[in-house]
Motif scaffolding. Structure first.
Motif, PDB file in Angstrom:
ATOM      1  N   PHE A   1      -3.565   1.327 -12.916  1.00 46.62           N
ATOM      2  CA  PHE A   1      -2.830   0.781 -14.059  1.00 46.62           C
ATOM      3  C   PHE A   1      -3.725  -0.108 -14.930  1.00 46.62           C
TER       4      PHE A   1
ATOM      5  N   TYR B   1      -6.968   5.119  -4.982  1.00 40.21           N
ATOM      6  CA  TYR B   1      -5.594   5.590  -4.763  1.00 40.21           C
ATOM      7  C   TYR B   1      -5.507   6.839  -3.897  1.00 40.21           C
TER       8      TYR B   1
ATOM      9  N   LYS C   1       0.986  -2.656 -14.598  1.00 43.68           N
ATOM     10  CA  LYS C   1       2.346  -3.055 -14.215  1.00 43.68           C
ATOM     11  C   LYS C   1       2.415  -3.419 -12.739  1.00 43.68           C
ATOM     12  N   GLN C   2       1.473  -2.894 -11.947  1.00 43.94           N
ATOM     13  CA  GLN C   2       1.470  -3.253 -10.538  1.00 43.94           C
ATOM     14  C   GLN C   2       0.113  -2.925  -9.947  1.00 43.94           C
TER      15      GLN C   2
ATOM     16  N   TYR D   1       0.829  -1.207   0.000  1.00 44.37           N
ATOM     17  CA  TYR D   1       0.000   0.000   0.000  1.00 44.37           C
ATOM     18  C   TYR D   1       0.867   1.262   0.000  1.00 44.37           C
TER      19      TYR D   1
ATOM     20  N   GLN E   1       4.044  -8.454 -10.370  1.00 42.96           N
ATOM     21  CA  GLN E   1       4.483  -9.792 -10.793  1.00 42.96           C
ATOM     22  C   GLN E   1       3.576 -10.477 -11.815  1.00 42.96           C
TER      23      GLN E   1
ATOM     24  N   ILE F   1      -1.817  -1.418  -6.826  1.00 42.07           N
ATOM     25  CA  ILE F   1      -1.345  -0.447  -5.831  1.00 42.07           C
ATOM     26  C   ILE F   1      -1.645  -0.869  -4.393  1.00 42.07           C
ATOM     27  N   ASP F   2      -2.231  -2.059  -4.212  1.00 43.34           N
ATOM     28  CA  ASP F   2      -2.392  -2.568  -2.840  1.00 43.34           C
ATOM     29  C   ASP F   2      -1.228  -3.485  -2.456  1.00 43.34           C
ATOM     30  N   SER F   3      -1.038  -4.547  -3.221  1.00 50.91           N
ATOM     31  CA  SER F   3       0.070  -5.473  -2.909  1.00 50.91           C
ATOM     32  C   SER F   3       1.412  -4.900  -3.334  1.00 50.91           C
ATOM     33  N   ASP F   4       1.387  -3.980  -4.294  1.00 47.48           N
ATOM     34  CA  ASP F   4       2.627  -3.464  -4.897  1.00 47.48           C
ATOM     35  C   ASP F   4       3.542  -4.589  -5.368  1.00 47.48           C
ATOM     36  N   ASN F   5       2.946  -5.695  -5.829  1.00 52.56           N
ATOM     37  CA  ASN F   5       3.739  -6.858  -6.232  1.00 52.56           C
ATOM     38  C   ASN F   5       4.484  -6.660  -7.547  1.00 52.56           C
TER      39      ASN F   5
ATOM     40  N   VAL G   1      -4.463   4.292   3.689  1.00 49.46           N
ATOM     41  CA  VAL G   1      -4.888   3.118   4.456  1.00 49.46           C
ATOM     42  C   VAL G   1      -4.359   3.168   5.884  1.00 49.46           C
TER      43      VAL G   1
ATOM     44  N   GLN H   1       6.015   5.734  -5.576  1.00 57.16           N
ATOM     45  CA  GLN H   1       5.504   4.356  -5.441  1.00 57.16           C
ATOM     46  C   GLN H   1       5.717   3.579  -6.721  1.00 57.16           C
TER      47      GLN H   1
END
Ligand SMILES: Cc1cc2nc3c(=O)[nH]c(=O)nc-3n(C[C@H](O)[C@H](O)[C@H](O)COP(=O)(O)OP(=O)(O)OC[C@H]3O[C@@H](n4cnc5c(N)ncnc54)[C@H](O)[C@@H]3O)c2cc1C
Ligand SMILES: Nc1ncnc2c1ncn2[C@@H]1O[C@H](COP(=O)(O)O)[C@@H](O)[C@H]1O
Lengths: 309, 250
Positions: free
Chosen positions: B38, B13, B118-119, A128, B127, B121-125, B17, A244
């Motif tokens: 994204f 966004y 590309k990602q 987050y 992947q 925005i919660d997990s920011d993984n 949180v 970010q």
């Protein structure tokens, strides 16, 4: 336990993020091997062998790896990775592009953006936009991990004496090819490695006004960054975006000029040691994270600052 | 040409949180949710390819509880033709499980292009796209700022650390979007109404023959270290003095 670190490089120079990744590997513990996959990348292998803490450098020197195409490199890394407890890389765009493919080929989940190693299987990572830190435990047979450089001090670039082993590999998935690249030319330090960063936002008004920041940066030996709004508006190129979804930085000094301080921007710089904000709006959220805030018109304050450095 | 777009339901966004008091997760009760920005860019790109006559059909897919149908409807209002929800309950899936489910959809739908963010925005993984590309053996163009389909290939210009890189991929291919790819449109009211009547299939992982599991367990979620409140300086002179003598950083 043996850890494979995939090196970042441009076939000439070892990328700075690799040194932080080696430190993360050292925190996990065990022997560290560095993989250099590229073309005509012998010089990188020499540099890799000098990194303190590395016992072996594997060099896959083949045209298939020249541009680090993820489809090709991931085949090699997944094949080698089976024999390691962990496969690590930095969070460079090359690594972030390639590593999830390795994880999928090995049928394991990946842990992205690790900022702290708790133990060989437990890691902390921001989620987050850095508003929460998750501690996660991986039971994967091979732990595939990307390491955020700001979480780890770099390993010493000199002092190691690893053996260098060439591996014959020419993995070519045959589905992608390199067409061209347009790399930004700059004599200033790279954002990821800079001790001081001066960043500009929408408040700069246009690209020419960034000259004001370049002058300050040159006096301080600093890198220059930007907010998304400044990049979107075309003031500066995309590789300067901090945040970010841009570059994550944590220099000794971060000077935010004409940047409001949106969550997404803060996510990329709030771990800087000292933060300075110059903004004409005293309510701007950037002041909530700034150690030193100056409420002023940047077009007066920045030239004055430059004169006084 | 058929395009599959993966859209994820995430926290809006703009919302900051908070971590739950028991440190098990972040608190998402009564929080505004939205389509991952994204993914919105991915939908927009698909719609533009359709408007240019390159694409003929756009299928939007989302994986999650029933609520993620809202984000599929958003995609339909923006111009996707039909939706697929893969119903999963309980803890959100990891990127590998999502990629396996998307692969099953790819096997059924046989798209020429798969667009993802590309990602998330919660997990920011960052992947899923790459994993899907690996599982399907496709080429990938991540962090795309320009996409050109031409003659059975797609050329993707990518935002990379040093600047921009252009790759050529054989179709079918996976593309993940970056911020500069386009500026998503707003859905018009008539299109929002029309979207309600577009087809939306619901499937389960079992229907697709996928077992979801994870090798990563979250032990705790904590707030980040707070920064000490700083001070306001009155002048450039004071700023320079503080940086030299107090912070000792210049
Ligand atoms: C999915 C997603 C990802 C994102 N990723 C990023 C990211 O990685 N990085 C990022 O930065 N943003 C990111 N953003 C955008 C972010 O939400 C903000 O929109 C952006 O950071 C705003 O940039 P800014 O502060 O330059 O512009 P603004 O918010 O417009 O602020 C400009 C500031 O300049 C000040 N100013 C104007 N003129 C002057 C003057 N003459 N003197 C002094 N001060 C002046 C104003 O007071 C204002 O505070 C992302 C957004 C989304 C949705
Ligand atoms: N649950 C999901 N449903 C649909 N698409 C998803 C889901 N999770 C991830 N994705 C896609 O994968 C992208 C990257 O997500 P991640 O790898 O989780 O950062 C998102 O922008 C989506 O396009």
């Amino acid at each position: 336990m043996t850890i494979l670190v995939v090196a970042d490089h441009d076939n000439v120079t070892l990328g700075a993020g690799t040194l932080n990744t080696v430190s993360a590997a050292a925190d996990i513990g065990g022997d560290i091997h560095l993989l250099v996959a590229g073309a005509n990348c012998g010089a990188v292998a020499e540099q890799a062998a000098n990194v303190a803490g590395v016992v072996k450098v594997l060099v896959a020197d083949n045209a298939a790896f020249e541009h680090h195409l993820a489809e090709n490199v991931s085949l090699l890394v997944a094949e080698l990775g089976k024999n390691y407890s962990h496969v690590l890389s930095s969070t460079s765009t090359d690594a972030r592009n390639m590593m999830p493919r390795v994880a999928a080929l090995l049928d394991v989940d990946q842990v992205s953006d690790v900022i702290k190693v708790e133990s060989a299987d437990t890691f902390a990572r921001p989620i987050y936009a850095g508003n929460a830190i998750a501690t996660v435990k991986s039971s994967a047979a091979v732990k595939v991990i990307t390491v955020r450089g700001t979480g780890f001090d770099p390993a010493a670039a000199e002092g190691g004496s690893a053996t260098i082993e060439a591996i014959a590999a020419d993995n070519n998935a045959g589905v992608s090819s390199f067409v061209s690249e347009e790399l930004a030319q700059s004599d200033r330090p790279e954002l990821a490695a800079a001790e001081i960063i001066v960043s500009g936002g929408r408040g700069m008004g246009n690209g020419e006004n960034f000259e004001l920041l370049y002058k300050v940066a040159d006096k301080l030996g600093a890198a220059v960054g930007a907010s998304r709004a400044a990049v979107d508006a075309g003031y500066v190129p995309n590789d300067m975006q901090v945040g970010q979804t841009g570059k994550i930085v944590a220099p000794n000094l971060y000077v935010a000029v004409g940047i409001s301080g949106a969550i997404q921007h803060l996510a990329g710089m709030k771990d800087s040691k000292v933060i300075v904000a110059i903004n004409k709006d005293e309510e701007a959220p950037i002041f909530q994270v700034a150690d030193y805030g100056l409420v002023a018109d940047l077009f007066e304050a920045v030239p004055e600052l430059e004169g006084k450095l | 040409m058929k395009i599959l777009v993966a859209v994820k339901r995430v926290i809006d966004y703009n919302v900051k949180v908070r971590v739950k008091a028991d440190n098990t997760d972040v608190d998402l009760t009564n929080v505004k949710m939205a389509i991952n920005p994204f993914c919105e860019i991915a939908v927009e790109e698909a719609v533009r390819l359709k408007e240019k006559g390159v694409a003929t059909e756009i299928v939007a897919v989302s994986i999650g509880p029933k609520e993620c149908q809202e984000q599929i409807r958003t995609a339909l209002a923006l111009g996707a033709d039909r939706g697929i929800q893969i119903q999963t309950d309980g803890a959100p899936l990891g990127s590998l499980s999502v990629a396996k489910l998307l692969k099953a959809v790819v096997d059924e739908e046989k798209p020429d292009l798969v667009l993802l963010g590309k990602q998330a925005i919660d997990s920011d993984n960052g992947q899923t796209g790459q994993m899907l590309a690996a599982l399907t053996g496709m080429g990938q163009g991540t962090y795309a700022s320009e996409v050109n389909v031409d003659n059975g290939k797609v050329n993707v210009t990518r935002e990379v650390d040093g600047g921009l890189q252009t790759l050529s991929l054989s179709l079918p291919a996976v593309v993940t979007t970056d911020l500069r790819l386009n500026e998503p449109r707003y859905a018009s009211l008539p299109n929002i109404m029309k979207a309600k009547r577009k087809p939306l299939d619901v499937k389960t992982p079992e229907d697709l023959g996928v077992t979801v599991s994870s090798t990563v367990e979250t032990l705790k979620v904590e707030p980040p270290a707070e920064r000490q409140a700083g001070i306001k300086v009155a002048s450039v002179d004071e700023l320079v003095e503080k940086l030299k003598n107090e912070a000792k950083v210049i």
